[in-house]
Design an enzyme around this catalytic site. Structure first.
Site, PDB file in Angstrom:
ATOM      1  N   LYS A 163       0.856  -1.197   0.000  1.00 44.75           N
ATOM      2  CA  LYS A 163       0.000   0.000   0.000  1.00 44.75           C
ATOM      3  C   LYS A 163       0.885   1.236   0.000  1.00 44.75           C
ATOM      4  O   LYS A 163       1.768   1.385   0.857  1.00 44.75           O
ATOM      5  CB  LYS A 163      -0.844  -0.013   1.270  1.00 44.75           C
ATOM      6  CG  LYS A 163      -2.317   0.178   1.026  1.00 44.75           C
ATOM      7  CD  LYS A 163      -3.045   0.082   2.348  1.00 44.75           C
ATOM      8  CE  LYS A 163      -4.490   0.408   2.173  1.00 44.75           C
ATOM      9  NZ  LYS A 163      -5.170   0.513   3.460  1.00 44.75           N
TER      10      LYS A 163
HETATM   11  C1  E4P Z   1      -8.462   1.281   3.287  1.00 48.15           C
HETATM   12  O1  E4P Z   1      -7.661   0.537   2.793  1.00 48.15           O
HETATM   13  C2  E4P Z   1      -8.298   1.968   4.575  1.00 48.15           C
HETATM   14  O2  E4P Z   1      -7.625   1.098   5.462  1.00 48.15           O
HETATM   15  C3  E4P Z   1      -9.590   2.310   5.243  1.00 48.15           C
HETATM   16  O3  E4P Z   1     -10.692   1.953   4.443  1.00 48.15           O
HETATM   17  C4  E4P Z   1      -9.662   3.676   5.836  1.00 48.15           C
HETATM   18  O4  E4P Z   1     -10.939   3.849   6.414  1.00 48.15           O
HETATM   19  P1  E4P Z   1     -11.268   5.017   7.459  1.00 48.15           P
HETATM   20  O5  E4P Z   1     -11.530   6.274   6.684  1.00 48.15           O
HETATM   21  O6  E4P Z   1     -12.502   4.540   8.147  1.00 48.15           O
HETATM   22  O7  E4P Z   1     -10.084   5.142   8.368  1.00 48.15           O
END
Ligand code: E4P
Length: 219
Positions: free
Chosen positions: A83
């Site tokens: 990521k």
């Molecule tokens: C995606 O890969 C992220 O880990 C996640 O969806 C972030 O979500 P949030 O906005 O609830 O922190």
């Protein structure tokens, strides 16, 4: 549409996996910070539980650092996906990692232009964050629709992971738009199969069956 779970919690992952509908996992530094375990060993454990892709984020902000961290993370397991944030350095890193056959998930995507450029760089996945856009009074799902349209216009194979999902409607809308994947927190996954009419229906069938047996005096 594939279903990923958005968590670093092993119990949640095991539970969702036991439902037979889980295709992968996304983690991030915040999610890993909520677990007691050291992050790399937590990721190792997650990769053993799930067959599908498991996203693990890099923390470096420069391309070289991202690539270095990505190579390290890729050693954790064969299903690790790296990521990387949607930045210029993220683009450079994604391009290099593509040439090394390391899969990437370009995260923190908030605009169609970011989504188009990361696809050009060879990203395996892009993650538009719908909930965080909703939080600032901007329709998050519109971004997913725009990315789908642009990717379809050019036959782009980068897969869209709808991220920052807050409720079941985000999940349903993702499928309507034709997103490839939705990554969903465990609490929301649990809501996806819930319907009060199903519960009422089951209760009525059970009661009627009991009455029938009582009337006929059978077991
Ligand atoms: C995606 O890969 C992220 O880990 C996640 O969806 C972030 O979500 P949030 O906005 O609830 O922190």
């Amino acid at each position: 549409m594939k279903l990923f779970i958005d968590t670093a919690n092993l119990e949640e992952i095991k539970k969702a996996n036991s439902y037979g509908i889980l295709d992968g996992v996304t983690t991030n530094p915040t999610l890993l910070s909520r677990e007691k375990n050291e992050p790399i060993s937590q990721l190792e454990k997650i990769c053993k539980v799930v067959d599908g892709p498991v996203s693990a984020e890099v923390l470096s902000l420069d391309a070289n650092g991202m690539i270095r961290e990505a190579k390290e993370r890729a050693k954790i397991a064969s299903n690790i996906v790296i990521k990387i944030p949607c930045t210029v350095d993220g683009l450079k890193a994604a391009k290099k990692l593509k040439s090394l056959n390391i899969e990437t998930n370009l995260t923190l995507c908030f605009s169609p232009s970011q989504a188009l450029l990361v696809a050009k760089a060879g990203a395996t996945y892009v993650s538009p964050f719908v909930g965080r856009l909703d939080d600032i009074s901007t329709e998050g799902m519109d971004l997913v629709g725009d990315i789908r349209l642009i990717y379809d216009n050019y036959g782009i194979s980068t897969q869209i992971i709808v991220a920052s999902i807050r409720h079941p409607l985000h999940f349903v809308e993702s499928a309507r738009i034709g997103a490839d994947i939705a990554t969903v927190p465990f609490a929301v996954i649990e809501k996806l199969m819930k319907h009060p009419l199903t519960d009422i229906g089951i209760e009525r069938f059970m009661n009627d069956w009991k009455k029938l047996k009582d009337n006929l005096q059978i077991k």
